[in-house]
Design a protein around this motif. Structure first.
Motif, PDB file in Angstrom:
ATOM      1  N   GLU A  87       0.817  -1.217   0.000  1.00 19.44           N
ATOM      2  CA  GLU A  87       0.000   0.000   0.000  1.00 19.44           C
ATOM      3  C   GLU A  87       0.853   1.271   0.000  1.00 19.44           C
ATOM      4  OE1 GLU A  87      -3.572  -2.089   2.626  1.00 19.44           O
ATOM      5  OE2 GLU A  87      -2.119  -0.800   3.591  1.00 19.44           O
ATOM      6  N   ALA A  88       2.156   1.103  -0.151  1.00 19.08           N
ATOM      7  CA  ALA A  88       3.091   2.232  -0.290  1.00 19.08           C
ATOM      8  C   ALA A  88       3.397   2.981   1.007  1.00 19.08           C
ATOM      9  CB  ALA A  88       2.654   3.201  -1.386  1.00 19.08           C
ATOM     10  N   ASN A 215       8.425  -9.254  -4.863  1.00 17.91           N
ATOM     11  CA  ASN A 215       9.617  -8.513  -4.447  1.00 17.91           C
ATOM     12  C   ASN A 215       9.327  -7.018  -4.521  1.00 17.91           C
ATOM     13  OD1 ASN A 215      11.440 -10.723  -4.076  1.00 17.91           O
ATOM     14  ND2 ASN A 215      11.549 -10.928  -6.304  1.00 17.91           N
ATOM     15  N   VAL A 216       9.814  -6.265  -3.539  1.00 15.20           N
ATOM     16  CA  VAL A 216       9.653  -4.815  -3.598  1.00 15.20           C
ATOM     17  C   VAL A 216      10.371  -4.316  -4.848  1.00 15.20           C
ATOM     18  CG1 VAL A 216      10.204  -2.633  -2.464  1.00 15.20           C
ATOM     19  CG2 VAL A 216       9.448  -4.596  -1.096  1.00 15.20           C
ATOM     20  N   ARG A 229       7.348   5.309  -5.002  1.00 14.45           N
ATOM     21  CA  ARG A 229       7.666   6.045  -3.768  1.00 14.45           C
ATOM     22  C   ARG A 229       6.828   5.510  -2.621  1.00 14.45           C
ATOM     23  NH1 ARG A 229       8.386  11.983  -4.126  1.00 14.45           N
ATOM     24  NH2 ARG A 229       6.119  12.115  -4.066  1.00 14.45           N
ATOM     25  N   GLU A 230       7.285   5.809  -1.423  1.00 15.61           N
ATOM     26  CA  GLU A 230       6.593   5.288  -0.241  1.00 15.61           C
ATOM     27  C   GLU A 230       6.595   6.331   0.868  1.00 15.61           C
ATOM     28  OE1 GLU A 230       9.735   2.373  -0.023  1.00 15.61           O
ATOM     29  OE2 GLU A 230      10.068   2.834   2.093  1.00 15.61           O
ATOM     30  N   PRO A 240      11.805   7.825  -2.265  1.00 18.12           N
ATOM     31  CA  PRO A 240      11.834   6.819  -3.329  1.00 18.12           C
ATOM     32  C   PRO A 240      11.930   5.414  -2.738  1.00 18.12           C
ATOM     33  CG  PRO A 240      13.586   8.455  -3.608  1.00 18.12           C
ATOM     34  CD  PRO A 240      12.983   8.681  -2.259  1.00 18.12           C
ATOM     35  N   THR A 241      11.244   4.468  -3.356  1.00 16.03           N
ATOM     36  CA  THR A 241      11.338   3.069  -2.935  1.00 16.03           C
ATOM     37  C   THR A 241      12.562   2.439  -3.577  1.00 16.03           C
ATOM     38  OG1 THR A 241       9.010   2.738  -2.455  1.00 16.03           O
ATOM     39  CG2 THR A 241      10.213   0.808  -3.241  1.00 16.03           C
TER      40      THR A 241
END
Lengths: 264, 214
Positions: A87-88, A215-216, A229-230, A240-241
């Motif tokens: 869900e970020a 995987n992320v 982004r998270e 940034p993710t």
């Protein structure tokens, strides 16, 4: 209850920790309801002792793993990991756990064991969320054998040096820090070694949104949420993710040669 | 206003003031519509927005945009059922509040949630159906809000104004669809809105059919 003799780990991050209250009042644990507050409200009634995990499938020594015995017979480690939800949002959580590889080795998986499947308790009397079929209960997850044996993968038994709060998946849960949070299955009652890729709950529910690997990956967009982004819980802005949630150094090699936009 | 005789001569504006009962009703409806916004302000001031404040703000504003839109749509059926014309007088206000919440919802999403990050906005508006549907709902409400002043009703003429404002049915459907498409697995809440809309549209349809056959 405070856990005794918890060793630090070189895999821990030195980022700022999320508060215990944040980690224990904002949970996705649909067995107790679909709102973030439901698990903290309803999980405290879950009976977590005694707790047996059945271990079966492709292994030489199938058997039963008691949660208390598990904690008593392995060195507990503190693993401070980033957790990235699909869900970020993300958190930094000081888990206490045991490398999954050490636990699985006790059951002597055979050469046929290509995957490990996990199941959560199914008991609607204790888990009110299971009275509605928002997911096909019991909750199921799985890892490829090499993912399960990776040193980052742990069975979590505690948090902040204490026994695992029930809303976080007591008494035993999986923690796989380079994958989206839903892979880290909670309140495990069964572990099976399998030949074929096991069915997993969110993949069964919405296969085009949730893959087996999960995987992320900031490059692979979830149909509803950008994964680029998270928001770290406690912050207003987004960051940034990172690919593999920043654990690429340890795990990128597991996926060499795979097209991660197809096998997401 | 007969008992004003002993006081200073009332000014013209005051003489046309609405009866007390009407003013009480007006403030009651205004207060009910504004209360969720006031509550949000209070939670913000007291640090009570929960673990994920941005999510709380965006969801709360979206929830109330949709709730008040459904309330607006319930007002005509309420008149059929109660026979009272009073609810109709506050329909515009409830509708405008719904629009205000919708605008705040989108503003909170764009400014607070994604921080006006261009690439995110572009991909959200071009790749994510639930956001496109929600945005279409908001766009549908803009001409309705713009033509809500009495002067605009006169300029358009009652018939054309009425026809234009049938867009509110589209807005309601888009709002509920936006919510339904957003949830991950538990569709209970969006289905409640959808059931209410089906009921409210059904009542109108029923009346229309009965009216035609008479």
């Amino acid at each position: 209850r405070q856990l005794p003799d918890v060793a630090p780990s070189r895999f821990s991050t030195d980022e700022d920790l999320n508060a215990f209250d944040q980690i224990t009042t904002y949970n996705n644990f649909y067995e107790f309801g679909t709102s973030k507050e439901d698990p903290a409200r309803y999980a405290p009634d879950l009976k977590t002792s005694p707790w047996d995990i059945r271990v079966d499938g492709e292994c030489a020594k199938p058997g039963v793993l008691g949660a208390e015995e598990l904690m008593a017979s392995h060195q507990l480690e503190e693993r401070i990991y980033r957790l990235r939800c699909v869900e970020a949002w993300s958190m930094v959580i000081p888990w206490v756990g045991i490398p999954l590889a050490k636990v699985l080795a006790r059951f002597e998986p055979t050469g046929n064991a290509k995957y490990v499947a996990f199941e959560t308790l199914e008991d609607p009397t204790q888990m009110p969320g299971q009275r509605s079929r928002v997911l096909d209960w019991p909750y199921r997850e799985g890892l490829r054998m090499d993912e399960a044996m990776n040193p980052l993968t742990i069975l979590g038994v505690g948090l902040y040096g204490r026994v695992m709060p029930k809303q976080n998946g007591a008494p035993v849960r999986l923690v796989v820090p380079w994958k989206y949070g839903f892979k880290s299955i909670k309140s495990i009652v069964r572990i099976s070694f399998t030949v074929t890729e096991p069915a997993t709950s969110w993949n069964m529910s919405q296969p085009y949104e949730y893959g087996f690997y999960a995987n992320v990956n900031p490059e692979v967009s979830h149909p509803r949420w950008s994964q680029a982004r998270e928001r770290r819980i406690g912050e207003w802005g987004r960051r940034p993710t990172l690919m593999f949630n920043g654990y690429g150094e340890q795990v990128a090699s597991l996926y060499a040669g795979m097209d991660l936009s197809k096998q997401f | 206003m007969a008992d004003r005789t002993g006081k200073a001569a009332p000014r013209g504006r005051e003489r046309r003031r609405a009866p007390v009962k009407d003013r009480v009703w007006w403030w009651a409806v205004f207060g009910a519509c504004g209360a969720p916004l006031a509550a949000l302000g209070l939670w913000a001031a007291t640090g009570d927005l929960g673990v994920n404040p941005v999510e709380t703000i965006v969801r709360h504003l979206g929830d109330w945009a949709l709730r008040l839109l459904v309330a607006t749509l319930a007002i005509s059926p309420l008149r059929y059922l109660t026979g009272s014309t009073r609810p109709i007088r506050y329909r515009r206000m409830v509708g405008l509040w719904s629009f205000a919440y919708a605008v705040l919802h989108v503003t909170a999403y764009a400014v607070v949630d994604i921080g006006l990050h261009g690439p995110t906005m572009i991909s959200d508006l071009t790749e994510r159906p639930y956001i496109m549907v929600g945005m279409a709902g908001l766009l549908t409400l803009i001409p309705l809000a713009a033509t809500s002043p009495q002067a605009m009703v006169r300029r358009l003429g009652g018939r054309r104004w009425k026809r234009l404002h049938r867009l509110v049915y589209v807005a309601g459907a888009l709002g509920a669809a936006h919510y339904l498409m957003m949830v991950k697995a538990d569709i209970t809440e969006p289905m409640i809105y959808i059931a209410l809309l089906v009921l409210l549209y059904g009542i109108r349809l029923g009346r229309w059919i009965v009216g035609r056959s008479v």
